[in-house]
Design a protein around this motif. Structure first.
Motif, PDB file in Angstrom:
ATOM      1  N   LEU A 116       9.042 -14.796 -30.789  1.00 29.41           N
ATOM      2  CA  LEU A 116      10.043 -14.207 -30.556  1.00 29.41           C
ATOM      3  C   LEU A 116       9.487 -12.579 -30.177  1.00 29.41           C
ATOM      4  O   LEU A 116      10.362 -12.135 -29.774  1.00 29.41           O
ATOM      5  CB  LEU A 116      11.206 -14.853 -32.191  1.00 29.41           C
ATOM      6  N   SER A 117       8.876 -11.771 -31.203  1.00 31.33           N
ATOM      7  CA  SER A 117       8.417 -10.939 -30.856  1.00 31.33           C
ATOM      8  C   SER A 117       9.207  -9.585 -31.267  1.00 31.33           C
ATOM      9  O   SER A 117       9.409  -9.083 -30.810  1.00 31.33           O
ATOM     10  CB  SER A 117       7.772 -10.415 -30.339  1.00 31.33           C
ATOM     11  N   PRO A 118      10.105  -9.852 -32.520  1.00 27.74           N
ATOM     12  CA  PRO A 118      11.285  -8.824 -32.803  1.00 27.74           C
ATOM     13  C   PRO A 118      10.742  -7.246 -33.050  1.00 27.74           C
ATOM     14  O   PRO A 118       9.892  -7.102 -33.209  1.00 27.74           O
ATOM     15  CB  PRO A 118      12.261  -9.780 -33.559  1.00 27.74           C
ATOM     16  N   PRO A 119      11.840  -6.976 -32.741  1.00 22.85           N
ATOM     17  CA  PRO A 119      10.936  -5.273 -32.792  1.00 22.85           C
ATOM     18  C   PRO A 119      11.028  -4.934 -34.079  1.00 22.85           C
ATOM     19  O   PRO A 119       9.603  -3.353 -33.887  1.00 22.85           O
ATOM     20  CB  PRO A 119      12.584  -4.298 -32.036  1.00 22.85           C
ATOM     21  N   VAL A 120      11.398  -5.043 -35.315  1.00 17.78           N
ATOM     22  CA  VAL A 120      11.201  -4.810 -36.440  1.00 17.78           C
ATOM     23  C   VAL A 120       9.968  -4.691 -36.866  1.00 17.78           C
ATOM     24  O   VAL A 120       8.593  -4.742 -37.141  1.00 17.78           O
ATOM     25  CB  VAL A 120      12.133  -5.183 -37.177  1.00 17.78           C
ATOM     26  N   VAL A 121       9.871  -6.279 -37.202  1.00 11.62           N
ATOM     27  CA  VAL A 121       8.640  -6.906 -37.502  1.00 11.62           C
ATOM     28  C   VAL A 121       7.727  -8.109 -36.622  1.00 11.62           C
ATOM     29  O   VAL A 121       6.355  -7.702 -36.736  1.00 11.62           O
ATOM     30  CB  VAL A 121       8.801  -8.112 -38.520  1.00 11.62           C
ATOM     31  N   GLY A 122       7.689  -7.597 -35.062  1.00 10.45           N
ATOM     32  CA  GLY A 122       6.693  -8.055 -34.647  1.00 10.45           C
ATOM     33  C   GLY A 122       6.190  -7.474 -33.444  1.00 10.45           C
ATOM     34  O   GLY A 122       6.587  -7.806 -32.112  1.00 10.45           O
ATOM     35  N   TYR A 123       6.629  -5.854 -33.531  1.00 10.70           N
ATOM     36  CA  TYR A 123       6.735  -5.434 -32.385  1.00 10.70           C
ATOM     37  C   TYR A 123       5.123  -5.577 -31.509  1.00 10.70           C
ATOM     38  O   TYR A 123       5.256  -5.516 -30.673  1.00 10.70           O
ATOM     39  CB  TYR A 123       7.196  -3.890 -32.305  1.00 10.70           C
TER      40      TYR A 123
END
Length: 332
Positions: free
Chosen positions: A234-241
């Motif tokens: 997923l690479s979410p902007p908060v934790v997986g940027y």
């Protein structure tokens, strides 16, 4: 003054007498010669006499047919060569004995069912042991082989994710230095930790599937692995940027330019790869939990937890009773 017979006239006579004696002495001495200039020229210009060179005659050594032993040096051998030959012969004998002892020991271990735990992987430079055929029982070999395939795919996913982040940093497409450093840290730590944590846990689980601690250890580490697969995919902007997954793919496709389309395709490939790894990991988790439950592991865990809870309550009751009955002594 009168001049006697031995006066001046006497001196002349004496001189004459000396010359006469000298000539007579020269005539009488046969070794005195008066060489002429021609003789002297001939003496200095004459060629030196020729000297004859003695002829060398080669004599054949005595033949072996006569019963005479030839010395070693006549055949090009010396004592040092003989010692070297003896050392080489002894080294060869020792190597043959060592090979025979190793084969005998291997045969003995095979008869006794002993397996030596020696590193055998990777084949080019063995560092760790991964011998599923000899270490894992036959009924658990398929599970461990499937887990090894998933581990190899995970390492490929780490490398792909790192390369995409590095290319985005170099080209300035969207990755920052901070996100690249976090990605490098995750890659450098994830590759060895995934081997020693969850894959070695699965390896130990294949050897002893009934052990409670072995199963709990594997479930604990493998749950983190499954969660990380979802984070990278997923690479979410908060934790997986710092990863290159679904959200960076949408961001790259939303920009204009060929370089952003290229990185969008790379992010799509990385997303699909980590999604497949996560789904395969979930299947391994379901498989291991089914084996653990069918083997009575769940009931054994519940009984162990109940016993631990009862022991904890008993210890607390004992501690409380001791604290209420014991009173401090009166002050003097």
């Amino acid at each position: 003054m009168d001049q006697g017979p031995f006066g001046r006239g006497g001196e002349g006579e004496s001189l004459l007498g000396r010359e006469g004696n000298k000539s007579s002495a020269e005539e009488e001495n046969p070794f005195i010669e008066n060489p002429t200039s021609e003789d002297l020229d001939g003496f200095y210009l004459a060629d030196p006499p020729e000297q004859s060179v003695p002829e060398v005659v080669m004599v054949d050594p005595p033949s072996a047919s006569k019963g005479e032993k030839e010395p070693s040096w006549s055949k090009g051998k010396v004592a040092a060569d003989e010692r070297l030959g003896e050392i080489e012969r002894r080294e060869k004998e020792l190597a043959e004995r060592e090979v025979a002892l190793e084969s005998r020991e291997a045969e003995h271990n095979r008869e006794q069912g002993i397996v030596l735990k020696v590193p055998n992987w990777p084949p080019c430079y063995p560092l760790v042991r991964n011998d599923i055929k000899n270490d894992i029982p036959a009924e658990q070999q398929q599970l461990v082989r499937y887990g090894f395939v998933v581990w190899c795919a995970t390492e490929c996913g780490y490398v792909v994710n790192f390369l995409i982040s590095f290319l985005m940093l170099v080209t300035g497409a969207g990755s920052s230095l901070t996100s690249f450093l976090w990605c490098a840290l995750a890659t450098g730590g994830g590759i060895p930790l995934s081997w020693f944590m969850w894959y070695q846990g699965l390896y130990a689980l294949g050897k002893d599937s009934s052990g409670i601690f072995v199963n709990l250890r594997f479930f604990f580490h493998f749950s983190f692995h499954v969660g990380f697969c979802g984070l990278v995919a997923l690479s979410p902007p908060v934790v997986g940027y710092y990863n290159s997954g679904l959200f960076p793919m949408i961001y790259e496709f939303g920009k204009k330019g060929g370089i952003h389309i290229f990185f969008g395709i790379l992010c799509l490939v990385n997303t699909i790869l980590w999604t497949v790894i996560g789904l395969a990991s979930l299947w391994i988790l379901k498989w291991t939990f089914s084996n653990f439950r069918s083997g009575g592991g769940v009931d054994a865990t519940q009984q162990a937890s109940s016993a631990a809870l009862i022991a904890a309550k008993a210890s607390l009751k004992t501690f409380g009773s001791t604290a209420t009955t014991s009173r401090p002594t009166a002050l003097p």
